[in-house]
Design a protein around this motif. Structure first.
Motif, PDB file in Angstrom:
ATOM      1  N   GLY A 281       0.874  -1.135  -0.032  1.00  0.00           N
ATOM      2  CA  GLY A 281       0.199   0.082  -0.084  1.00  0.00           C
ATOM      3  C   GLY A 281       0.633   1.345   0.103  1.00  0.00           C
ATOM      4  N   ASP A 282       2.226   1.138   0.066  1.00  0.00           N
ATOM      5  CA  ASP A 282       2.888   2.493   0.105  1.00  0.00           C
ATOM      6  C   ASP A 282       2.702   3.364  -1.017  1.00  0.00           C
ATOM      7  OD1 ASP A 282       3.934   1.723   2.451  1.00  0.00           O
ATOM      8  OD2 ASP A 282       5.995   0.854   1.520  1.00  0.00           O
ATOM      9  N   CYS A 283       2.432   2.772  -2.340  1.00  0.00           N
ATOM     10  CA  CYS A 283       2.261   3.421  -3.623  1.00  0.00           C
ATOM     11  C   CYS A 283       1.005   4.270  -3.518  1.00  0.00           C
ATOM     12  CB  CYS A 283       2.332   2.348  -4.808  1.00  0.00           C
ATOM     13  SG  CYS A 283       0.935   1.157  -4.622  1.00  0.00           S
ATOM     14  N   TRP A 284      -0.088   3.553  -2.732  1.00  0.00           N
ATOM     15  CA  TRP A 284      -1.373   4.478  -2.493  1.00  0.00           C
ATOM     16  C   TRP A 284      -1.055   5.703  -1.827  1.00  0.00           C
ATOM     17  CZ3 TRP A 284      -6.323   3.699  -4.377  1.00  0.00           C
ATOM     18  CH2 TRP A 284      -7.167   4.370  -3.554  1.00  0.00           C
ATOM     19  N   GLU A 285      -0.180   5.380  -0.718  1.00  0.00           N
ATOM     20  CA  GLU A 285       0.053   6.706   0.075  1.00  0.00           C
ATOM     21  C   GLU A 285       1.029   7.699  -0.775  1.00  0.00           C
ATOM     22  OE1 GLU A 285      -1.137   7.316   3.065  1.00  0.00           O
ATOM     23  OE2 GLU A 285      -2.210   5.300   3.225  1.00  0.00           O
ATOM     24  N   ALA A 286       1.740   7.295  -1.650  1.00  0.00           N
ATOM     25  CA  ALA A 286       2.725   8.201  -2.321  1.00  0.00           C
ATOM     26  C   ALA A 286       2.400   8.756  -3.529  1.00  0.00           C
ATOM     27  CB  ALA A 286       3.927   7.671  -2.479  1.00  0.00           C
ATOM     28  N   CYS A 287       1.114   8.199  -3.929  1.00  0.00           N
ATOM     29  CA  CYS A 287       0.588   8.480  -5.523  1.00  0.00           C
ATOM     30  C   CYS A 287       0.326  10.008  -5.473  1.00  0.00           C
ATOM     31  CB  CYS A 287      -0.737   7.622  -5.686  1.00  0.00           C
ATOM     32  SG  CYS A 287      -1.672   8.077  -7.211  1.00  0.00           S
ATOM     33  N   PRO A 288       1.025  10.614  -6.380  1.00  0.00           N
ATOM     34  CA  PRO A 288       0.636  12.152  -6.521  1.00  0.00           C
ATOM     35  C   PRO A 288      -0.485  12.504  -7.234  1.00  0.00           C
ATOM     36  CG  PRO A 288       2.362  11.540  -8.264  1.00  0.00           C
ATOM     37  CD  PRO A 288       2.040  10.253  -7.292  1.00  0.00           C
TER      38      PRO A 288
ATOM     39  N   VAL B 132      -4.410  14.349  -3.852  1.00  0.00           N
ATOM     40  CA  VAL B 132      -4.152  15.760  -3.823  1.00  0.00           C
ATOM     41  C   VAL B 132      -4.384  16.426  -2.842  1.00  0.00           C
ATOM     42  CG1 VAL B 132      -5.111  17.703  -5.224  1.00  0.00           C
ATOM     43  CG2 VAL B 132      -5.070  15.498  -6.338  1.00  0.00           C
ATOM     44  N   ALA B 133      -3.325  17.220  -2.499  1.00  0.00           N
ATOM     45  CA  ALA B 133      -3.458  18.204  -1.127  1.00  0.00           C
ATOM     46  C   ALA B 133      -4.892  18.761  -1.097  1.00  0.00           C
ATOM     47  CB  ALA B 133      -2.223  19.147  -1.211  1.00  0.00           C
TER      48      ALA B 133
END
Length: 303
Positions: free
Chosen positions: A127-134, A138-139
C-alpha cells in the motif's frame, strides 16, 4: 485483447460448430471463483474477468456468514488460493468485457484491461504506492477558520481576561471552559470560537471536550437544575409521574430550560438514595419521598 479459442480435449475434432473449450466467467466474487474452479475441473480453459483490483467480492469484507455463522475468511481463503494456483484459470482483474460476438457455443469476447499503475509480479500489497501517489492524493488545504459571529467588546475583554490568566499553563482548555461555564452557566458558541482563534485549537477539538463532560452544556442552563432520579427504585415508586408533574409545573419537557432561565429539568439514573424513592435533586439539595402534590411547594423555594 481478444480471448483465444482454446478447445477442450473433449471438444477437439468434433466439428466446426462444436462448443469451444474456453469459458469466460464475469465477476470474481465467491460464486465466480467457485464456477471457475468447477469449470476448470471439468476440463475447460477459464478466463475469470473482474472489474476490481482483486477477486473475492463482497464476501472478503464479511466477518461471519448467515445463517451458520461460519468465518467468511475461512470459507473464501482456500478458494482464492486454489483459483490463483489453478493453471487452467486465468484471472484478469481490472478488466471489463468490451464486446461479445458469435452464437451459443462459439462466442468471441473482447476484454479491455485497465492499467494497474504497478508491476503485478513485484507487488506485495504493502500500500505504500497508494500513500505516495501524486495523482490520487491531491493536497486539500484546510480553509482558514472564520468565526461565525464576532464577540461584543465587553465579552471579548471578559474572555481575554480568562485566557490571560491561564497563559503559559499546560493544557489550559478545560480550566478555561470551566470558568466560562461558571460565569455564563453554559458555553456560548461565539465564546468557544474566540477561544479557538486565540489558542489555535481546532473548533472540533473544543467541541469534542465540551460535549464529553456532563459539567459542560452547549445550551443555556437555568439558575436551578432540577434532576429527577429515574433509577429502578425511584421509577418503581413513581418517579416517572414525578417527572410529568415537574414538566407541567415548569412548563418544559425533560432536558429543557424555561424561558425565564429559572429551571433546567433533567433526569439522572441514580442519586444514591434508593431508600428515599422517589427522589429528586435541585441545586445539590436532595428531596426524598416526594409527593406529587408537594412539587409546587418545593419549586417555590428556588427563585
Amino acid at each position: 485483447m481478444t480471448l483465444p479459442d482454446t478447445k477442450s480435449p473433449t471438444a477437439a475434432g468434433s466439428g466446426g460448430n462444436a462448443p469451444c473449450g474456453a469459458v469466460l466467467v464475469c465477476g470474481g466474487g465467491v460464486a465466480g471463483i467457485q464456477a471457475s474452479l468447477d469449470l476448470s475441473a471439468a476440463g475447460f480453459r477459464v478466463y475469470l474477468v473482474e472489474e476490481s483490483p482483486t477477486i473475492g467480492g463482497g464476501m472478503a469484507r464479511l466477518d461471519k456468514t448467515f445463517p451458520t455463522g461460519d468465518c467468511a475468511t475461512c470459507i473464501i481463503s482456500p478458494k482464492l488460493v486454489e483459483c490463483m494456483r489453478d493453471y487452467n484459470v486465468e484471472v484478469m482483474t481490472m478488466a471489463d468485457v468490451a464486446s461479445l460476438e458469435g452464437e451459443p457455443g462459439r462466442f468471441t469476447a473482447e476484454v479491455r484491461k485497465r492499467p494497474r499503475g504497478v508491476i503485478p509480479s513485484r507487488c506485495t500489497g504493502c500500500g505504500d504506492c497508494w500513500e505516495a501517489c501524486p495523482v490520487r492524493n491531491v493536497a486539500q488545504p484546510t480553509p482558514a477558520f472564520r468565526p461565525s459571529e464576532r464577540l461584543a467588546a465587553d465579552d471579548a475583554a471578559w474572555i481575554d481576561g480568562i485566557l490571560d490568566r491561564y497563559r503559559g499553563d499546560p493544557g489550559p482548555l478545560i480550566p478555561i471552559l470551566q470558568d466560562v461555564s461558571d460565569d455564563r452557566r453554559y458555553l456560548p458558541r461565539p465564546v468557544l470560537e474566540h477561544v479557538s482563534e486565540r489558542l489555535g485549537i481546532p473548533m472540533v477539538e473544543i467541541l469534542r471536550v465540551a460535549s464529553f463532560y456532563n459539567a459542560f452544556s452547549l445550551e443555556p442552563v437555568g439558575r436551578h437544575v432540577v434532576e429527577v432520579c429515574l433509577g429502578t427504585a425511584c421509577f418503581v415508586r413513581g418517579s416517572g409521574l414525578l417527572m410529568e408533574r415537574l414538566e407541567g409545573e415548569i412548563g418544559v419537557r425533560m432536558g429543557g430550560t424555561d424561558p425565564q432561565g429559572r429551571f433546567t429539568l433533567r433526569s439522572v439514573r441514580c442519586i444514591g438514595c434508593c431508600a428515599l424513592a422517589p427522589a429528586m435533586r435541585i441545586g445539590g439539595i436532595t428531596f426524598g419521598k416526594v409527593r406529587l402534590d408537594g412539587v409546587a411547594e418545593i419549586l417555590e423555594r428556588f427563585q
